[in-house]
Every structure is written in C-alpha cells, then in structure tokens.
Design a protein around this motif. Structure first.
Motif, PDB file in Angstrom:
ATOM      1  N   THR A 169       0.905  -1.219  -0.007  1.00 22.62           N
ATOM      2  CA  THR A 169       0.037   0.087  -0.092  1.00 22.62           C
ATOM      3  C   THR A 169       0.941   1.187   0.003  1.00 22.62           C
ATOM      4  N   LEU A 170       0.402   2.335  -0.335  1.00 24.19           N
ATOM      5  CA  LEU A 170       1.104   3.764  -0.390  1.00 24.19           C
ATOM      6  C   LEU A 170       1.343   3.872   0.997  1.00 24.19           C
ATOM      7  N   ASP A 171       0.462   3.565   2.092  1.00 22.88           N
ATOM      8  CA  ASP A 171       0.826   3.812   3.419  1.00 22.88           C
ATOM      9  C   ASP A 171       1.971   3.066   4.006  1.00 22.88           C
ATOM     10  N   ALA A 172       2.128   1.627   3.431  1.00 15.82           N
ATOM     11  CA  ALA A 172       3.090   0.852   3.835  1.00 15.82           C
ATOM     12  C   ALA A 172       4.511   1.309   3.283  1.00 15.82           C
ATOM     13  N   ALA A 173       4.308   1.805   2.222  1.00  8.18           N
ATOM     14  CA  ALA A 173       5.688   2.255   1.511  1.00  8.18           C
ATOM     15  C   ALA A 173       6.148   3.760   2.215  1.00  8.18           C
ATOM     16  N   VAL A 174       5.406   4.762   2.759  1.00 10.12           N
ATOM     17  CA  VAL A 174       5.725   5.988   3.240  1.00 10.12           C
ATOM     18  C   VAL A 174       6.220   5.286   4.710  1.00 10.12           C
ATOM     19  N   LYS A 175       5.748   4.500   5.411  1.00 10.70           N
ATOM     20  CA  LYS A 175       6.174   4.016   6.613  1.00 10.70           C
ATOM     21  C   LYS A 175       7.603   3.506   6.552  1.00 10.70           C
ATOM     22  N   ALA A 176       7.803   2.945   5.427  1.00 15.29           N
ATOM     23  CA  ALA A 176       9.049   2.293   5.291  1.00 15.29           C
ATOM     24  C   ALA A 176      10.047   3.269   4.550  1.00 15.29           C
ATOM     25  N   GLY A 177       9.834   4.491   4.470  1.00 16.91           N
ATOM     26  CA  GLY A 177      10.685   5.411   3.820  1.00 16.91           C
ATOM     27  C   GLY A 177      10.948   5.730   2.593  1.00 16.91           C
ATOM     28  N   ALA A 178       9.994   5.623   1.958  1.00 15.90           N
ATOM     29  CA  ALA A 178       9.845   5.474   0.349  1.00 15.90           C
ATOM     30  C   ALA A 178       9.807   6.783  -0.336  1.00 15.90           C
ATOM     31  N   TRP A 179       9.393   7.805   0.596  1.00 16.60           N
ATOM     32  CA  TRP A 179       9.368   9.194  -0.043  1.00 16.60           C
ATOM     33  C   TRP A 179      10.936   9.639  -0.585  1.00 16.60           C
ATOM     34  N   PRO A 180      11.021   9.954  -1.796  1.00 21.19           N
ATOM     35  CA  PRO A 180      12.372  10.261  -2.504  1.00 21.19           C
ATOM     36  C   PRO A 180      13.070  11.367  -1.983  1.00 21.19           C
ATOM     37  N   SER A 181      14.249  11.652  -2.037  1.00 20.41           N
ATOM     38  CA  SER A 181      15.083  12.681  -1.495  1.00 20.41           C
ATOM     39  C   SER A 181      14.810  14.084  -2.178  1.00 20.41           C
ATOM     40  N   ARG A 182      15.090  15.052  -1.592  1.00 23.39           N
ATOM     41  CA  ARG A 182      14.541  16.442  -2.142  1.00 23.39           C
ATOM     42  C   ARG A 182      15.523  16.642  -3.388  1.00 23.39           C
ATOM     43  N   GLU A 183      16.778  16.198  -3.317  1.00 25.52           N
ATOM     44  CA  GLU A 183      17.573  16.256  -4.416  1.00 25.52           C
ATOM     45  C   GLU A 183      17.344  15.545  -5.502  1.00 25.52           C
ATOM     46  N   SER A 184      16.654  14.348  -5.578  1.00 24.98           N
ATOM     47  CA  SER A 184      16.259  13.493  -6.465  1.00 24.98           C
ATOM     48  C   SER A 184      15.033  14.025  -7.259  1.00 24.98           C
ATOM     49  N   LEU A 185      14.241  14.919  -6.616  1.00 23.62           N
ATOM     50  CA  LEU A 185      13.135  15.431  -7.107  1.00 23.62           C
ATOM     51  C   LEU A 185      13.003  16.856  -7.572  1.00 23.62           C
ATOM     52  N   ARG A 186      14.346  17.053  -8.099  1.00 19.47           N
ATOM     53  CA  ARG A 186      14.321  18.425  -8.798  1.00 19.47           C
ATOM     54  C   ARG A 186      13.931  18.421  -9.873  1.00 19.47           C
ATOM     55  N   GLY A 187      13.119  19.440 -10.300  1.00 17.30           N
ATOM     56  CA  GLY A 187      12.230  19.324 -11.490  1.00 17.30           C
ATOM     57  C   GLY A 187      10.736  18.806 -11.428  1.00 17.30           C
ATOM     58  N   LYS A 188      10.299  18.306 -10.161  1.00 15.61           N
ATOM     59  CA  LYS A 188       9.357  17.612  -9.970  1.00 15.61           C
ATOM     60  C   LYS A 188       8.247  18.583  -8.974  1.00 15.61           C
ATOM     61  N   PHE A 189       6.825  18.273  -9.458  1.00  9.79           N
ATOM     62  CA  PHE A 189       5.777  18.743  -8.658  1.00  9.79           C
ATOM     63  C   PHE A 189       5.109  17.667  -7.839  1.00  9.79           C
ATOM     64  N   LEU A 190       4.598  18.004  -6.843  1.00 14.12           N
ATOM     65  CA  LEU A 190       3.736  17.154  -6.219  1.00 14.12           C
ATOM     66  C   LEU A 190       2.274  17.795  -5.760  1.00 14.12           C
ATOM     67  N   PHE A 191       1.418  17.163  -5.871  1.00 14.56           N
ATOM     68  CA  PHE A 191      -0.023  17.790  -5.637  1.00 14.56           C
ATOM     69  C   PHE A 191      -0.812  16.989  -4.509  1.00 14.56           C
ATOM     70  N   THR A 192      -1.042  18.108  -3.560  1.00 10.62           N
ATOM     71  CA  THR A 192      -1.778  17.391  -2.381  1.00 10.62           C
ATOM     72  C   THR A 192      -3.364  18.350  -2.673  1.00 10.62           C
ATOM     73  N   LEU A 193      -4.594  17.276  -2.171  1.00  9.55           N
ATOM     74  CA  LEU A 193      -5.801  17.853  -2.704  1.00  9.55           C
ATOM     75  C   LEU A 193      -6.568  17.721  -1.242  1.00  9.55           C
ATOM     76  N   ILE A 194      -6.974  18.776  -0.961  1.00  9.90           N
ATOM     77  CA  ILE A 194      -8.047  18.831   0.213  1.00  9.90           C
ATOM     78  C   ILE A 194      -9.131  19.323  -0.233  1.00  9.90           C
ATOM     79  N   THR A 195     -10.324  18.898   0.630  1.00  9.36           N
ATOM     80  CA  THR A 195     -11.587  19.180   0.462  1.00  9.36           C
ATOM     81  C   THR A 195     -11.784  20.564   0.807  1.00  9.36           C
ATOM     82  N   GLY A 196     -12.542  21.402   0.036  1.00 12.38           N
ATOM     83  CA  GLY A 196     -12.744  22.994  -0.090  1.00 12.38           C
ATOM     84  C   GLY A 196     -13.794  23.275   1.070  1.00 12.38           C
ATOM     85  N   ALA A 197     -13.541  24.560   1.409  1.00  9.89           N
ATOM     86  CA  ALA A 197     -14.473  25.218   2.549  1.00  9.89           C
ATOM     87  C   ALA A 197     -15.926  24.959   1.994  1.00  9.89           C
TER      88      ALA A 197
END
Length: 333
Positions: A169-197
């Motif tokens: 699962t995505l949750d298992a991956a993150v708990k295992a430290g799967a987020w990439p390093s900032r340096e490896s993410l140069r040139g990348k975007f990440l989108f978080t989505l929240i419910t609007g007011a």
C-alpha cells in the motif's frame, strides 16, 4: 527595481545546490515554507513571481464550474476567476497579458516556468477543491488528473504510484521510508488535494473530495499511473484520523495531512513524524509568539519555520511573500 531584485534573489535560491544534509533527506525530512492562496494578486502580482520565490508549497483554490463556463477556475469566490495567472503563451510574457485566467492557463504558466527552470527544487501544489467533484458533469477525479498530466507532463509529477512502488500500500511505502530525497526530486511537482471550505459546509454534499479521491484510487486497482494527486485530510488530530474510514480501505491512501497550525501545536504530532507523513501547518504566523502574517522580518519568519519544524511540520504556511523567508528550509524535528 525592487521586484527585479526579489526575482533575482529568488532565482539564486532556486538554482543554488541544496546543502548536503538537505540533499540526503527525503521530502518528509525537511521543513519548507508554503504560501497561502499564492494566486492572489495582492500576494504576488503574477503567478511566475510565486514560482520564482523559492517557496516549497503554493496553494491554489480551484472551483469546478459545472454550470457556468464549464471550466476549472482559480479564485477565492465562486462567481468569477480572480488570480495572478497570465494569458501569456511564452515564458517572457508571464508578467504581461491578462490575468484572472482559468486553471488550465495557470498550469500553462507553471509549465512555461518549469521549462525555463528544469532543475528547480521540488514544489508542492496544495489544491483546495472548493466545491468538490461532479464526475457525471465531466469534472471528476479522472478529468482533473488528466488535465494536470496533459498540462505539466505526467513525468514531471511525483505520483502516488511513484512512492508506492512495489509495497502493498502507499501507507506501507511511506512508513518504510519511500519518500524520495529532495535532491532526486528536482524538476518535480507534488499535488496534495484537500476538501474545499464550500464543499465542507454544503449540507447537500456529504461526500468530501479527499474521500472521493481515495475511493477513486482504490477503484484504479493496481494501475495508479494516471493518478496525479495525494488525497489529504484537513484538520489537526493527535491520533490517527483515518481509523474506521470506510472500513479502513481509504486509510492506505492518506499519507499527507493539513490543518491550522495552532491545532497541531495544541496536540501531539508524533503519529505523523513517526510514520513519515507529510504535514502542512497553515497560518503558522498565528502560533505564539505571533508574528506578522504578511511582512515579518526575515529573522522572525525563519525562526517561525524552525518552530514549526520542531513540532513536525514539513510545510509551514502563511501569507508571506519575501523570498528570503520562502526559500528557507530546515531539517524536520
């Protein structure tokens, strides 16, 4: 001349190599600065100014205009687009043309900037889906994903599939430290989505956007490549806010969280730091000792970011627009 000086300062921040400590850290190990409603002209005259500022996160409010112009629009209120996105089709024109453009035009601005700055530091876009989805009307999760992918290029976006990898699962991956390093993410975007007011307060819509997107991800099965966003729970909680959420099937997708900074400071954040979750603290300037929400001194702003980092934030968000504050990062914790 003042705006030019700020722009040049921001450009230096964007192209300056990250410190060795920051380069080795994942994006969950670093605290950066976010800008609340970065599309507002009073914060930045043009969206490219926000992009050049060195901020780690920019927030955009998106209305899905089901009944009117049939477009996604960026604004605080529903009746018309009101933003700093330019109608320009070239990078050199991003501080000219007409403003108050569609979300598609805002994405075009972002892509033009990206093409000119392909080695930029990773940049999070927090999308507040003001009035949610209407899949039957052509404004569902798949359509918004497709728009982001076609506008920015799917390869330029860090996707849930990229982080999940071969983990169960995505949750298992993150708990295992799967987020990439900032340096490896140069040139990348990440989108978080929240419910609007607006949607959250709509008594006729009890299917929140982050729930709908999590269910959409579940429905994709093992083929997550088209999903561009991370559904994000909004609201501080000292304990796991996902317990019992739709029988637990949605919990696997919630690895990014958001909420008012004072709410986070009022409780324990070890659940989030211990599990490597991304955590945005909004209106961080209101945390005691309070500082100006627009123009604090550089020292005040940076000290506030350090304070948020110690509490577990990965993004400390406010209405600041000074590149000397927005480009500041520190280790989390």
């Amino acid at each position: 001349m003042k705006r030019l000086a700020l722009t040049l300062a921001a450009a230096v921040m964007i192209t300056t190599p990250l410190s060795a400590q920051a380069a080795d850290a994942s994006i969950a190990g670093i605290t950066g600065v976010g800008v609340h409603n970065a599309y507002e002209q009073g914060t930045f005259p043009w969206l490219v100014d926000a992009l050049q500022s060195g901020a780690s996160m920019l927030e955009l409010d998106v209305w899905q205009n089901f009944l009117g112009n049939r477009r996604y629009q960026v604004s605080h209120e529903p009746w018309a687009a009101a933003n700093n996105c330019s109608s320009a089709t070239t990078f050199s024109g991003l501080r000219s043309g007409s403003r108050n453009q569609s979300f598609e035009a805002c994405l075009r601005n972002i892509k033009l900037w990206h093409d000119q700055n392909p080695n930029h530091a990773p940049l999070i876009f927090k999308l507040e889906a003001k009035n949610g989805y209407d899949g039957r009307g052509g404004f569902g999760a798949a359509q918004l994903d497709a728009l982001i992918a076609s506008s920015l290029g799917a390869g330029n976006v860090l996707k849930p599939a990229d982080v999940k990898g071969s983990h169960a699962t995505l949750d298992a991956a993150v708990k295992a430290g799967a987020w990439p390093s900032r340096e490896s993410l140069r040139g990348k975007f990440l989108f978080t989505l929240i419910t609007g007011a607006f949607e959250a307060g709509n008594p006729f819509d009890n299917y929140d956007t982050h729930h709908e997107y999590a269910d959409y991800l579940t429905g994709l099965g093992g083929n997550l490549s088209s999903a561009m966003m991370f559904p994000t729970i909004n609201g501080a909680s000292a304990t796991d806010p996902r317990v019992g959420d739709n029988g637990g099937t949605r919990a696997q997708w919630y690895v990014t969280f958001d909420g008012d900074a004072n709410g986070w400071f009022g409780g324990d954040t070890s659940f989030y730091t211990g599990n490597n979750y991304l955590l945005t603290m909004a209106s961080v300037h209101n945390v005691a000792p309070t500082i100006d929400g627009r123009n604090p001194t550089v020292q005040q702003g940076q000290d506030k970011v350090r304070q948020a980092a110690a509490k577990g934030a990965t993004v400390a968000s406010s209405d600041w627009n000074n590149p000397a504050i927005l480009g500041f990062t520190v280790p989390r914790g």
